[in-house]
Design an enzyme around this catalytic site. Structure first.
Site, PDB file in Angstrom:
ATOM      1  N   GLU A  80     -15.380   8.259  10.955  1.00  0.00           N
ATOM      2  CA  GLU A  80     -14.047   7.590  11.333  1.00  0.00           C
ATOM      3  C   GLU A  80     -13.334   8.636  12.363  1.00  0.00           C
ATOM      4  O   GLU A  80     -13.982   9.734  12.535  1.00  0.00           O
ATOM      5  CB  GLU A  80     -13.255   7.502  10.080  1.00  0.00           C
TER       6      GLU A  80
ATOM      7  N   LYS B 258      -2.683   5.650  15.157  1.00  0.00           N
ATOM      8  CA  LYS B 258      -3.835   5.506  13.915  1.00  0.00           C
ATOM      9  C   LYS B 258      -3.929   4.073  13.687  1.00  0.00           C
ATOM     10  O   LYS B 258      -2.882   3.522  13.449  1.00  0.00           O
ATOM     11  CB  LYS B 258      -2.944   6.312  12.805  1.00  0.00           C
TER      12      LYS B 258
ATOM     13  N   ASP C 139       3.136   2.716  -1.952  1.00  0.00           N
ATOM     14  CA  ASP C 139       2.346   3.115  -1.118  1.00  0.00           C
ATOM     15  C   ASP C 139       0.823   3.259  -1.550  1.00  0.00           C
ATOM     16  O   ASP C 139       0.479   3.892  -2.184  1.00  0.00           O
ATOM     17  CB  ASP C 139       2.675   4.527  -0.448  1.00  0.00           C
TER      18      ASP C 139
ATOM     19  N   SER D 201      -3.082   2.854   0.109  1.00  0.00           N
ATOM     20  CA  SER D 201      -3.912   2.778   1.329  1.00  0.00           C
ATOM     21  C   SER D 201      -4.554   1.547   1.501  1.00  0.00           C
ATOM     22  O   SER D 201      -5.293   0.968   0.460  1.00  0.00           O
ATOM     23  CB  SER D 201      -4.953   3.819   1.581  1.00  0.00           C
ATOM     24  N   ALA D 202      -4.800   0.822   2.590  1.00  0.00           N
ATOM     25  CA  ALA D 202      -5.427  -0.231   2.881  1.00  0.00           C
ATOM     26  C   ALA D 202      -7.143  -0.085   2.733  1.00  0.00           C
ATOM     27  O   ALA D 202      -7.746  -0.807   2.875  1.00  0.00           O
ATOM     28  CB  ALA D 202      -5.096  -0.788   4.242  1.00  0.00           C
ATOM     29  N   ASP D 203      -7.472   1.402   2.593  1.00  0.00           N
ATOM     30  CA  ASP D 203      -8.728   1.772   2.443  1.00  0.00           C
ATOM     31  C   ASP D 203      -9.218   1.086   1.352  1.00  0.00           C
ATOM     32  O   ASP D 203     -10.551   0.473   1.191  1.00  0.00           O
ATOM     33  CB  ASP D 203      -8.703   3.137   2.458  1.00  0.00           C
TER      34      ASP D 203
ATOM     35  N   LYS E 194      -8.006  11.731  -1.537  1.00  0.00           N
ATOM     36  CA  LYS E 194      -7.173  12.974  -1.042  1.00  0.00           C
ATOM     37  C   LYS E 194      -6.182  13.422  -2.112  1.00  0.00           C
ATOM     38  O   LYS E 194      -5.461  12.717  -2.616  1.00  0.00           O
ATOM     39  CB  LYS E 194      -6.475  12.514   0.311  1.00  0.00           C
TER      40      LYS E 194
HETATM   41  N1  PSU Z   1      -9.763  12.314   5.389  1.00  0.00           N
HETATM   42  C1  PSU Z   1      -9.718  13.327   5.936  1.00  0.00           C
HETATM   43  N2  PSU Z   1      -8.610  13.314   6.604  1.00  0.00           N
HETATM   44  C2  PSU Z   1      -7.892  12.109   7.018  1.00  0.00           C
HETATM   45  C3  PSU Z   1      -8.180  10.945   6.770  1.00  0.00           C
HETATM   46  C4  PSU Z   1      -9.221  10.937   5.708  1.00  0.00           C
HETATM   47  O1  PSU Z   1      -9.954  14.512   5.594  1.00  0.00           O
HETATM   48  O2  PSU Z   1      -7.102  12.378   8.032  1.00  0.00           O
HETATM   49  C5  PSU Z   1      -7.572   9.544   6.961  1.00  0.00           C
HETATM   50  C6  PSU Z   1      -8.715   8.288   6.905  1.00  0.00           C
HETATM   51  O3  PSU Z   1      -8.675   7.833   8.259  1.00  0.00           O
HETATM   52  C7  PSU Z   1      -7.972   7.546   5.968  1.00  0.00           C
HETATM   53  C8  PSU Z   1      -6.479   7.960   6.126  1.00  0.00           C
HETATM   54  O4  PSU Z   1      -8.366   6.047   6.112  1.00  0.00           O
HETATM   55  O5  PSU Z   1      -6.479   9.074   6.393  1.00  0.00           O
HETATM   56  C9  PSU Z   1      -5.532   7.227   5.376  1.00  0.00           C
HETATM   57  O6  PSU Z   1      -4.270   7.113   5.640  1.00  0.00           O
HETATM   58  P1  PSU Z   1      -3.134   5.911   4.709  1.00  0.00           P
HETATM   59  O7  PSU Z   1      -3.022   6.603   3.487  1.00  0.00           O
HETATM   60  O8  PSU Z   1      -1.944   5.771   5.809  1.00  0.00           O
HETATM   61  O9  PSU Z   1      -3.898   4.766   4.840  1.00  0.00           O
HETATM   62 MN    MN Z   2       0.150   4.161   3.168  1.00  0.00          MN
END
Ligand code: PSU
Ligand code: MN
Length: 304
Positions: free
Chosen positions: A24, A85, A137, A139-141, A158
């Protein structure tokens, strides 16, 4: 999507059934400070090649989703100004407006799978945030992993997130969760999240065999998560981690940080307040994940 733009090397490798590992780019554009971001991005490509696989860093460049950035394009992602992003839902906008940006896990998993790539390495997964009941909140992941058959090697979820809630959501979404050579799910910057995992896996060949099992159920399977813990001697000191994170969460709330900005804000705060110890651990985690992902891709290609 019809197949996204690919580098010649990636498309040749895929045509030959050779191992390819997707990477990514949000971690490059938003996750890590400069100059670590560029160094890491280039290093990951080398690690994957050392293990006998082809790296495919994925990003959107001037509106074109691109699978397999060359070193100039990686440098642009790491040092350019104004890169966005991009989650999966942002892809059509970026394409229409010819925007460049780093792809998150949700967008990268989609683009990688569309190209025919089966293995993906990252740092930590996105998930359910602390305080979800109020902010909702998530993540869409998670949603994308529920409907994309791809193997994601990560250091867990995370640790800025609500890890137990995220694991529950992964179950709901039928995402297969395993831990590599560990009985607990890893904790991103910490060796362990403290949560037991149902499936412990001990070799790349076992992961490849599970992927073949997924193929037998192909019409319905989502992602396979391989949680690869950072070694205990490289983890962030848990006491420091918890203290700094509590401050970061308070600061985010006080500054009213919301939406896409939350994750980069919390990671940035951790890095600033730990005298770079968080960066070192984050780098160690992603390097190890790239290596294991390449070993898995090689084992999968060998048995296909
Ligand atoms: N893992 C890391 N650092 C990051 C991310 C993942 O060690 O910055 C990123 C990834 O791209 C993940 C995103 O999909 O953070 C998630 O963001 P959000 O919580 O806004 O969906
Ligand atoms: Mn989010």
């Amino acid at each position: 999507m019809k197949v996204p733009l690919q580098s010649q090397e990636v498309s040749d490798a895929l045509a030959q059934g050779a191992p390819v590992v997707a990477l990514e780019s949000t971690i490059i554009t938003h996750g890590l400070p400069r100059p670590w971001n560029l160094q890491l991005a280039l290093e990951l490509e080398e690690i994957i090649r050392e293990e006998g696989a082809v790296p495919a860093t994925i990003a959107v460049l001037a509106g074109v989703p691109t699978v397999g950035l060359d070193s100039h394009q990686i440098e642009f992602a790491a040092t350019g100004t104004g890169l966005r992003k991009l989650g999966f839902r942002d892809l059509p906008v970026a394409m229409a407006l010819q925007i460049s940006g780093g792809t998150t896990i949700s967008a990268t998993a989609y683009l990688a799978a569309s190209a025919g790539i089966r293995v993906f390495a990252t740092g930590g997964l996105g998930g359910v945030h602390r305080g979800w009941v109020q902010a909702q909140d998530e993540s869409a992941d998670l949603d994308m992993l529920g409907r994309t058959c791809i193997t994601v090697v990560c250091a867990g979820v995370k640790s800025i997130l609500d890890v137990p809630a995220t694991l529950e959501r992964l179950e709901t979404k039928s995402v297969t969760v395993t831990a590599y050579r560990s009985d607990t799910f890893p904790g991103f910057l910490l060796h362990s999240s403290g949560k037991a995992v149902d499936w412990r896996i001990d070799s790349p060949e076992q992961v490849a065999a599970i992927m073949r099992g997924q193929d037998a159920l192909a019409d319905r399977t989502g992602a396979l998560i391989v949680g690869n813990p950072v070694p205990e001697d490289q983890q962030l000191d848990p006491e420091l981690h918890n203290r700094v994170l509590a401050n970061a969460c308070e600061a985010a709330e006080a500054e009213n940080v919301t939406g896409q900005a939350v994750t980069p804000y919390l990671l940035g705060h951790l890095i600033k307040e730990t005298g770079d110890a968080a960066v070192e651990t984050n780098l160690a985690a992603v390097r190890a994940n790239a290596r294991l992902a390449a070993q898995i891709a090689v084992a999968f290609a060998a048995g296909a």
